[in-house]
Design an enzyme around this catalytic site. Structure first.
Site, PDB file in Angstrom:
ATOM      1  N   ALA A 155      12.752 -19.351  10.822  1.00 19.14           N
ATOM      2  CA  ALA A 155      11.368 -19.206  11.271  1.00 19.14           C
ATOM      3  C   ALA A 155      11.176 -17.863  11.958  1.00 19.14           C
ATOM      4  CB  ALA A 155      11.017 -20.335  12.236  1.00 19.14           C
TER       5      ALA A 155
ATOM      6  N   HIS B 187       0.849  -1.194   0.000  1.00 20.68           N
ATOM      7  CA  HIS B 187       0.000   0.000   0.000  1.00 20.68           C
ATOM      8  C   HIS B 187       0.879   1.237   0.000  1.00 20.68           C
ATOM      9  CE1 HIS B 187      -4.038  -1.677   0.761  1.00 20.68           C
ATOM     10  NE2 HIS B 187      -3.411  -2.620   1.449  1.00 20.68           N
TER      11      HIS B 187
END
Length: 582
Positions: A172, A125
């Site tokens: 992770a 955005h």
């Protein structure tokens, strides 16, 4: 009894969709009916949405797949709960695990494994207008590119604009906001390098010494086989060369044979005297225009159009001129259409090129124009007043400070047109005339970013044009020292790949040979492929510090030194100064 019935129902349904969550096991464990259903689903996706799905792919019916474009290589899986939108192009053996989000513009190389609950967000955005709610502001897309053999852990977030190099590992929970080097293990928020899978503290199994030996071995074998290779492409009628056995002779094939013989044998092709071959090439030049047209059925050139804008003759300006140069000769006539051109004609030609979507063709035209002006100067012919200055002035003024290049990048080809067009444009101008390129560091950044595009630089997808067009700009900008380690690492990788492309007794194909592309005609050995890859090997070897192992150095169309250095007359870059002998 009721409890028994409920338990029985649960027992029958529990685990029925387990293969949707472990899709890599589907084709080995699924029943025949489930396999038929999966095939049917993929046929619908291909027919109705235009998706391209390789062999033994799997797309879970429990995934949300709303892409405009979806290409999955062989054995690539989409698990249950995954959410895919936008454009996704994935190579072979990739796994998009449960609840992974892949949106926007995303490219995955081969063998990319993505853990559960990871997000690859190839869009963003904007928030430039504080008075406009975020959801109403426009989106931007730079795209995400992930190389080969990359492990993306669970709960990782990769943001728009990021490129991840081959063999990297994203630990992770990592939040990846900037490019990840090849072989790096990154973790944290924002992600940073925490160790290396390959790289500074985990060097490749192929040592520099090994590569040096491979380069030397290749060069020895190529020289030993050179006569056999050239004879393979010699036509039985008239002794002219063809690009492939059985094809018709072409102008370029004669020139490629001259270049190959000069590199590997140090002289003209066997069976031909340099003077005789030069006279053949000189006789093909049209006296009126100075151009060389394509050979017709009578093995004579078709008269070319009298214009500086004819793309069909552009490469002949280069290859015939340099072949004659290697044979100790030169064009018989001035390249009149270029000598007669004005500075205004040059600018109009530049402005008329499609730089936005056809930068390669535009660069091709620039290369031919600049080289024609070069040959005229070599012949003592006066070009139009200000034409060289107009050419360089336009290029300097219109170079993009962000990329250092000309043209505009974008899908479906990414940076391909821009980088390939840059090679052609700078080969004929800045490199040939011995002038520094503008924005050298940005050029290096752009080329290195492009080199991570697995569509063009995975070993099975390489071709001589695409690799040459990254090797030459990096060589041209090497004295800047900018990102030298990255450049050398790329050169070593591409050089190792290139050496494996040679077919004994036949040479190089234009495209790298591979079992997955055996039906592609461009992988068959050819004169064009052999000439180009020999030059590519030298450029890469020199960037890797190994060119002394080759025993040859290009002197023709791909010569590393400025051609202007060998001008016998006045140097147009320095009025009144004679060029040093080259």
């Amino acid at each position: 009894m009721a409890e028994h019935n409920v338990a029985g129902t649960i027992g029958q349904t529990f685990g029925r969709s387990d293969l949707d969550y472990t899709p890599w096991e589907f084709w080995d464990r699924a029943g025949e009916a489930d396999k038929v259903r999966q095939h049917a689903l993929q046929e619908v996706l291909a027919a109705e949405r235009g998706f391209v799905l390789g062999e033994r792919c799997f797309v879970s019916e429990l995934a949300s797949v709303t892409n405009e474009t979806l290409e999955l290589g062989d054995r690539t899986y989409v698990a249950a709960g995954a959410y895919l939108s936008g454009t996704l192009r994935a190579g072979r053996d990739c796994t998009i695990n449960p609840y992974t989000v892949v949106r926007g513009e995303v490219r995955l190389g081969d063998a990319v494994r993505i853990g559960a609950h990871t997000s690859l967000l190839g869009f963003n955005h904007t928030m430039d207008d504080p008075d406009l709610e975020i959801h109403q502001q426009p989106l931007t897309t730079k795209g995400i590119a992930i190389g080969d053999d990359v492990w993306v852990g669970s709960h990782v977030v990769v943001l728009d604009g990021v490129t991840v190099g081959d063999k990297a590992v994203l630990a992770a929970g990592a939040v990846v906001t900037k490019d990840v080097p090849a072989g790096a293990v990154v973790g944290g928020n924002p992600a940073r390098v925490i160790k290396w899978r390959t790289g500074p503290d985990r060097p490749s199994r192929r040592r520099t010494d090994d590569l040096a030996g491979a380069v030397a071995g290749f060069a020895a074998a190529a020289r030993e086989q050179a006569e056999v290779v050239l004879d393979r492409y010699r036509n039985d009628v008239g002794g002219l060369f063809t690009n492939r056995p059985g094809a018709a002779p072409t102008v370029r094939a004669q020139c490629d044979a001259v270049e190959i013989a000069d590199l590997l044998l140090g002289g003209p092709p066997p069976w031909q005297h340099a003077t005789d071959l030069a006279e053949v090439l000189r006789s093909w030049q049209d006296p009126a225009t100075g151009l060389v047209g394509e050979l017709g059925d009578d093995r004579r050139p078709v008269p070319p159009e009298a214009t500086i804008l004819d793309p069909s003759t552009g490469y002949h300006v280069l290859c015939v001129g340099y072949a004659l140069d290697l044979l100790g000769s030169r064009f018989a006539h001035p390249l009149a259409v270029f000598a007669d051109a004005s500075a205004a004609d040059v600018v109009a030609g530049l402005e008329g090129q499609d730089w936005d979507t056809g930068a390669w063709a535009a660069g091709h035209w620039v290369d031919g124009l600049a080289t024609a002006l070069h040959w005229n100067t070599r012949l003592g012919v006066v070009n139009g007043r200000g034409t060289v200055e107009a050419l360089f002035g336009w290029l300097l003024r219109n170079a993009d400070p962000g990329t250092g290049m000309w043209g505009r990048a974008g899908e479906p080809e990414g940076l391909l047109q821009v980088v390939n067009g840059y090679y052609r444009a700078t080969r004929g101008t800045f490199a040939q005339y011995g002038l520094p390129v503008p924005y050298a560091e940005r050029v290096v950044d752009t080329v290195l970013a492009h080199s991570r595009d697995v569509r063009y630089f995975a070993p099975a997808r390489q071709n001589a044009c695409n690799v040459l067009d990254v090797a030459h700009p990096l060589w041209l900008t090497r004295t800047s020292g900018y990102r030298g380690e990255d450049v050398a690492a790329l050169a070593r990788r591409l050089l190792s790949d290139a050496l494996s492309h040679w077919t004994p007794g036949q040479g190089f194909g234009f495209q790298a040979p591979d079992p997955t592309t055996s039906s592609v005609s461009a992988t068959a050995p050819s004169l064009q492929g052999t000439e180009m890859w020999l030059a590519v090997v030298w450029l890469l070897a020199d960037l890797a510090g190994l060119s002394d192992q080759l025993g040859y150095r290009p002197r023709g169309i791909h010569r590393p030194e400025p051609a202007a250095a060998s001008w016998p007359g006045p140097d147009p870059r320095r009025p009144g100064v004679t060029g040093a002998g080259g």
